[in-house]
Write an enzyme that holds these catalytic residues in place. Sequence first.
Site, PDB file in Angstrom:
ATOM      1  N   VAL A  23       5.388  -0.732   2.339  1.00  0.00           N
ATOM      2  CA  VAL A  23       4.313  -0.885   3.587  1.00  0.00           C
ATOM      3  C   VAL A  23       3.354  -1.846   2.796  1.00  0.00           C
ATOM      4  O   VAL A  23       2.965  -1.563   1.806  1.00  0.00           O
ATOM      5  CB  VAL A  23       3.826   0.514   3.667  1.00  0.00           C
ATOM      6  CG1 VAL A  23       2.742   0.478   4.988  1.00  0.00           C
ATOM      7  CG2 VAL A  23       4.929   1.636   4.138  1.00  0.00           C
ATOM      8  N   ASP A  64      11.231  13.866   9.985  1.00  0.00           N
ATOM      9  CA  ASP A  64      10.581  13.634   8.818  1.00  0.00           C
ATOM     10  C   ASP A  64       9.207  14.161   8.578  1.00  0.00           C
ATOM     11  O   ASP A  64       8.329  13.308   8.281  1.00  0.00           O
ATOM     12  CB  ASP A  64      10.937  12.421   8.123  1.00  0.00           C
ATOM     13  CG  ASP A  64      11.046  12.298   6.599  1.00  0.00           C
ATOM     14  OD1 ASP A  64      11.067  13.411   6.093  1.00  0.00           O
ATOM     15  OD2 ASP A  64      10.992  10.986   6.106  1.00  0.00           O
ATOM     16  N   LYS A  73       5.202  -2.102   8.018  1.00  0.00           N
ATOM     17  CA  LYS A  73       6.225  -1.554   7.500  1.00  0.00           C
ATOM     18  C   LYS A  73       7.450  -2.232   7.330  1.00  0.00           C
ATOM     19  O   LYS A  73       7.974  -2.606   8.631  1.00  0.00           O
ATOM     20  CB  LYS A  73       6.478   0.119   8.008  1.00  0.00           C
ATOM     21  CG  LYS A  73       7.594   0.781   7.482  1.00  0.00           C
ATOM     22  CD  LYS A  73       7.218   2.212   7.691  1.00  0.00           C
ATOM     23  CE  LYS A  73       7.850   3.327   6.610  1.00  0.00           C
ATOM     24  NZ  LYS A  73       6.977   4.679   6.754  1.00  0.00           N
ATOM     25  N   GLY A  83       8.230   3.673   1.595  1.00  0.00           N
ATOM     26  CA  GLY A  83       8.763   4.951   2.227  1.00  0.00           C
ATOM     27  C   GLY A  83      10.471   4.819   2.213  1.00  0.00           C
ATOM     28  O   GLY A  83      10.731   3.871   1.526  1.00  0.00           O
ATOM     29  N   GLY A  84      10.809   5.882   2.672  1.00  0.00           N
ATOM     30  CA  GLY A  84      12.360   5.661   2.813  1.00  0.00           C
ATOM     31  C   GLY A  84      12.927   4.196   3.394  1.00  0.00           C
ATOM     32  O   GLY A  84      14.001   4.143   2.775  1.00  0.00           O
ATOM     33  N   ILE A 141       0.856  -1.100  -0.070  1.00  0.00           N
ATOM     34  CA  ILE A 141      -0.056  -0.055  -0.009  1.00  0.00           C
ATOM     35  C   ILE A 141       0.933   1.267  -0.048  1.00  0.00           C
ATOM     36  O   ILE A 141       0.187   2.407  -0.129  1.00  0.00           O
ATOM     37  CB  ILE A 141      -1.193   0.112   1.277  1.00  0.00           C
ATOM     38  CG1 ILE A 141      -0.265  -0.279   2.575  1.00  0.00           C
ATOM     39  CG2 ILE A 141      -2.027  -1.105   1.072  1.00  0.00           C
ATOM     40  CD1 ILE A 141      -1.398  -0.235   3.563  1.00  0.00           C
ATOM     41  N   GLY A 142       2.210   1.146   0.080  1.00  0.00           N
ATOM     42  CA  GLY A 142       3.102   2.337  -0.088  1.00  0.00           C
ATOM     43  C   GLY A 142       4.441   1.887  -0.048  1.00  0.00           C
ATOM     44  O   GLY A 142       4.900   0.772   0.308  1.00  0.00           O
ATOM     45  N   GLY A 156      11.241   1.393   3.236  1.00  0.00           N
ATOM     46  CA  GLY A 156      11.009   0.059   2.825  1.00  0.00           C
ATOM     47  C   GLY A 156       9.475   0.125   2.471  1.00  0.00           C
ATOM     48  O   GLY A 156       8.960   1.256   2.492  1.00  0.00           O
TER      49      GLY A 156
END
Length: 854
Positions: A581, A690, A595, A576-577, A573-574, A579
Site C-alpha cells: 500500500v 477478513d 493498494k 497486505g495479503g 505505508i503498509g 500487495g
Amino acid sequence: MSTAGFLLLFLISASLVQAQRRIDFISIDCGSPSKLYEDSDTNITYSPDNNFIDTGINQNISSEYMYPNNPNLPLPLSDLRSFPQGNKNCYTLKPEAGKGNLNLIRASFLYGNYDGENRLPEFDLYLDVNFWSAVTFGNASEIVTKEIVGFAQSDVINICLLNIGLGTPFISALELRPLNSSIYKTKFGTNASLVLFKRLDIGSSNGTGRYADDVYDRVWSNYMSPSWDSVSTSSPIITYEDGYRVPYEVIKTAARPRNGSEPLELYWNTTDLNAQFYVYMYFSEVEHLERNQSRKFNISWNGSPLFGPFIPRYLKADIISNSKALVGEDHRISIYKVENSTLPPILNAFEIYKVMQLVESPTYSEDVDAIMNVRTTYQIKKTWAGDPCAPKNFSWEGLKCNYTVSFPRIISLNLTSSSLSGIIAPSIAKLSSLESLDLSNNNLTGPVPEFLEELKSLKTLNLKGNQLSGFVPNFLMERSEAGLLGLSVDSQNLCGSDPCKKAKKIVAPLVGSLLSALVALIVLILVWKLRRKRKSATEGETFKKKGIPIASKKCQFTYDEVVEITKNFETEIGKGGFGAVYHGYMKDGTQVAVKMLSPSSTQGPREFQTEAELLMRIHHRNLASFIGYCDDADNLALIYEYMANGNLKQYLSDKSSSMTWKLRLRIAIDAAQGLEYLHHGCKPPIVHRDVKTANILLSENLDAKIADFGLSKVFSNDNETDVETTVLGTAGYLDPEYYSSHKLNEKSDVYGFGVVLLELITGQPAVIRSDERIHIVEWVSPQLQKGDIASVVDPRMEGDFDVNSISFRNRERNSGLTEESGDTFASAYTSSPYNSSMYTDSTNVDSMTEPFPR
Ligand SMILES: *[C@@H]1O[C@H](CO)[C@@H](O)[C@H](O)[C@H]1NC(C)=O
Ligand SMILES: *[C@@H]1O[C@H](CO)[C@@H](O)[C@H](O)[C@H]1NC(C)=O
Ligand SMILES: *[C@@H]1O[C@H](CO)[C@@H](O)[C@H](O)[C@H]1NC(C)=O
Ligand SMILES: *[C@@H]1O[C@H](CO)[C@@H](O)[C@H](O)[C@H]1NC(C)=O
Ligand SMILES: *[C@@H]1O[C@H](CO)[C@@H](O)[C@H](O)[C@H]1NC(C)=O
Ligand SMILES: *[C@@H]1O[C@H](CO)[C@@H](O)[C@H](O)[C@H]1NC(C)=O
Ligand SMILES: *[C@@H]1O[C@H](CO)[C@@H](O)[C@H](O)[C@H]1NC(C)=O
Ligand SMILES: *[C@@H]1O[C@H](CO)[C@@H](O)[C@H](O)[C@H]1NC(C)=O
Ligand SMILES: *[C@@H]1O[C@H](CO)[C@@H](O)[C@H](O)[C@H]1NC(C)=O
Ligand SMILES: *[C@@H]1O[C@H](CO)[C@@H](O)[C@H](O)[C@H]1NC(C)=O
Ligand SMILES: *[C@@H]1O[C@H](CO)[C@@H](O)[C@H](O)[C@H]1NC(C)=O
Ligand SMILES: *[C@@H]1O[C@H](CO)[C@@H](O)[C@H](O)[C@H]1NC(C)=O
C-alpha cells in the site's frame, strides 16, 4: 433553384464552415507565452506550444523584423521556439480524427535574427520517421513554409526538427487541418504523403491567398501569366460536390490564353531525377456561353495525353488529376482546345505535390510502448522525442537500436546518472531485445526484480550505485556465473539466491480444539437491533436508490496515473495479503492510499472491474471510501481515502497511545455499523472474509472505517479450497466453522469481529507471541472461567472503565442470530455508556439508546 437561393445556401454553408473549422484545427504559435489568442488576420485561434512539446526555448525575432518595420508580419511568426539541446526535437499532435485520417500539416519558419547571430541555420524536417524537407533560408526576413498532406500513421503525429550540424533548428508556427480522407488520392494509397510544391489561384491578382471560405485553410498563391487573360464570375459556384471543397474566392477566377489558338501552359522543374508529382487541376466555366459557343479541351503532360476531351461545367467545380505519378526533371502541362471548340481553354486553380513515400519503419511497437512507459515512470529529463530509434542516427539519447530488422529494436538502454527514483519499472522487462541495461548511479529502491528474467538477450546489466535491497534473483547469478551476463551490483546485494523463495509459507491456522468449544464472540445483538430498527428507512434503501451506475471512466485510472499519484511508489505505508500500500496525492491534493494488487487472481480483469465498480457505489460512514481503481494490463490497484491514523492494529500496539474505554467502545460500534451495512445494507450481502484490526482504519478524528470489503470475492476461487483458506483468512481471525466446512456466510465475519473486540478490551494481539503462540481466546478463557475480568482488561486503561460494561456471556443454542454456531458464546457488550449520552452525534445516540435484551 434561384440565384438568391443558391446564395443563401452558400452563405449558410460558409458560416457552418466557419463554426466548424475552429474545433478540429490545431494551430500552434510556437514560442508564444502561454495564452490562447485569436489572430485578427485569419480569425483562427492559436495556442501556445507547451502542451505539444517540452523541450526547447522561447525566443522573439529581433525588433527590426517586427511591427512597425514589417507591417505585414503574421502575428504567429513574431516568436519561435529554438532547440539548442538534443539532436531531435518533436511536436506531438493528437488530432481528434485519429489514426488513418488525412491531414494537412503546415510548418512555418521565420529566422528574424532571433539569436542576434545573423547566421541562417539549416536543418531537416521530419514527419514521424520520414524525411519531409530540408529547411533553408535565403535571408533573415524570408518566411519559409512547408506543407504536407498525409494519412496519420497512428493516433499521434510527430513533427520533428533534426539538428544536422548546420545551426540550431527552430520553428515559428505549426498548423494541422484535418481533410476529407477521400481527396488527394495517389496510387500509393496511405503509404505516401504529398509535399506541397505549388498551389496556385489562377487568374487572380489580388486577395490575401488565405481565404476564410477554404474549409481546409489552404493558402493559395495568386498567379497570372502576361500571355493570359483573366475571366471571373460573381455568381455562386457549386463547390461541395466533391471533398476538395475549393474555396469560392479561388474557383471564381480563371485564366485563358490571350491568343485563342495557343494552349494554356504551366512549367516546373526539379533537380531530383526521381521526384514523382501529382497535379490537381480545378475547372469551372465562369462565362455564360451562347448557343453557338463551345469550350472543349485536352490536357497533356510533356506532349503525352493526360486527360480529355473535357468540357468545364457552368458554375460547378471539377477536379482533374493524373492517375500515374509524373516522374522527371522537367514538366510541362498543356491545356489546348479541340479543333472545333470556339473558345480557348481555361484553368481556375492548380496544385502540384511531390510524393514522399513512407519508406522508413518506426520502432517495433512493443518497444515503443515499453520505453514510453519508462519515460513517464521516471519523468526522464532528456530530449526523448518522437520515435525512439528512427530515423537512423537520431535515436534517443542513451538508446541503441538494431536496424537490420524490419522494425528497429531497442538493444541497449543506458540511464546511468539520470536521477531515477522508485522501483525498477516492470516496463523495462518488455524491451525484449535488450542486450545491455545500465541503471547505475540513480536512486532506485526495492528489490532486483524477478521480471528481468524476461530479458533473454541481456548480456550486460549494471545496477551499481542505487539503494536496491534484497537478493539478486537466481537466474541472474547463474547467467553471471556462466559468463553469459556481465553483472554489476552493489556488493551488499550480492547474496546470491533468495532463501525465502523455495521455502513455502505454511500458514497454520491457529484454531485449537478449545476454540471450537468456545466459539464465536458476538456483538451481533447490537447489530441485529440496529438492523431491526432501520430496516425500513436507512442505508439499505439508500443503496438501492443510489445504485445508478456512476461514470466508471471517472474512477478508472491508468497505470501511468497511478504512478503519478504515488510519485512512482515513493512512500510505502503498509503491506497486505494482496500487495503493498502506497501513500499518494490526487490531482486536487486529496491524500489517498493506493493498494497495488498482485495480478495472480484467478478471475479476469472484467470481473475485477465489475466488482470495483460495485464497491464504488457503496457508501457508508464506517466503510473506507473507495475513490477509484486501476485495471491496466497486469496492474491492478485500488485507491482509497487516506486514513491519517493508520489501522487499529498499529494503533493498539502503539504503547504510547492510551486509548480510553470510551474510544474503544466508539471504535467497536463504528466497525459494527460498517459490518452491519455490508451484511444487510447491501444486496447481495457482502461478506468481508477478513475482519481484523489491520483492516479497521482510523481517521484523523479516530472514526473507525472498515477497509478491503468485498475484495475477497474478487480474489477468491471457491473451487480451490486449500488456496481459499490460506488466502482468505488471517490466522487468529478465522472462523473455525468456516475453516472446517468451507461454507461461508456473514457469521464468519462476526467471529472475526469478536476477536477484534477482545483485542480492544485486552490490548493484546489476536495471536499473542510469548514463548509459544497463544490465541487470544485461549488466553482470556481461563481468566474468565475464574470470573476475573479485570485481569484481562488492557492495563493501559489504568482501571478507567466500568467493569459492568464488560461481560462475557454464555448463550444457548438456537437462541437468536447464530443458530448453529456452538454451545458457549462469549459476548462483550456494553450497557451503561449507551444511556449516558456521551456522544453528541445524534444518529449514534439514536441507535444506541435501545437497551440490550438480557
Ligand atoms: C473575422 O471576424 C470578423 C468578425 O466576426 C469578421 O468581420 C471578419 O471578416 C473575419 N475575418 C476573416 C478573415 O474571416
Ligand atoms: C517576447 O516578447 C513578448 C512581448 O512582446 C515578451 O512578453 C516576452 O517575454 C518575449 N519573450 C522572450 C523570450 O524574450
Ligand atoms: C528575402 O528573400 C525573399 C524570398 O527570397 C525575398 O522576397 C525578399 O525580397 C528578401 N528580402 C531581403 C531583405 O533581401
Ligand atoms: C502499402 O504498404 C503495405 C505494406 O508495405 C502494402 O501491403 C500495401 O499494398 C501498400 N498499399 C499500396 C496502395 O501500395
Ligand atoms: C480584385 O481584382 C478584381 C479585378 O481584377 C476586382 O474586381 C476586385 O474588386 C479586386 N478585389 C479586391 C479584394 O481588391
Ligand atoms: C468526403 O467527400 C465525399 C465526396 O468526395 C463525401 O461524400 C463525404 O461525405 C465527405 N466526407 C466528409 C466527412 O465530409
Ligand atoms: C496566335 O497563335 C498562333 C499559333 O501559335 C499564331 O499563328 C498567331 O499568329 C497568333 N496570333 C497572334 C495575334 O499573335
Ligand atoms: C528550370 O527552369 C528554369 C526556366 O524555366 C531554368 O532557368 C532553370 O535552369 C531550370 N532548372 C533546372 C534544374 O532545370
Ligand atoms: C466537334 O467535332 C467532333 C468530331 O471531331 C464532333 O463529334 C463534335 O460534335 C463537334 N463538336 C462541335 C461542338 O461541333
Ligand atoms: C539485429 O537483429 C538481427 C536479427 O534478429 C540479428 O541477426 C543481429 O545480430 C542483430 N544485431 C545486433 C547488433 O544486435
Ligand atoms: C552508459 O553511458 C556512460 C556515459 O554516459 C558510459 O560511461 C557507460 O559505459 C555506458 N554504459 C554502457 C553499458 O554502455
Ligand atoms: C538520491 O536522493 C537523495 C535525496 O533524495 C539525493 O540527495 C541524492 O543526491 C540522490 N542520489 C542520486 C544518485 O541521484
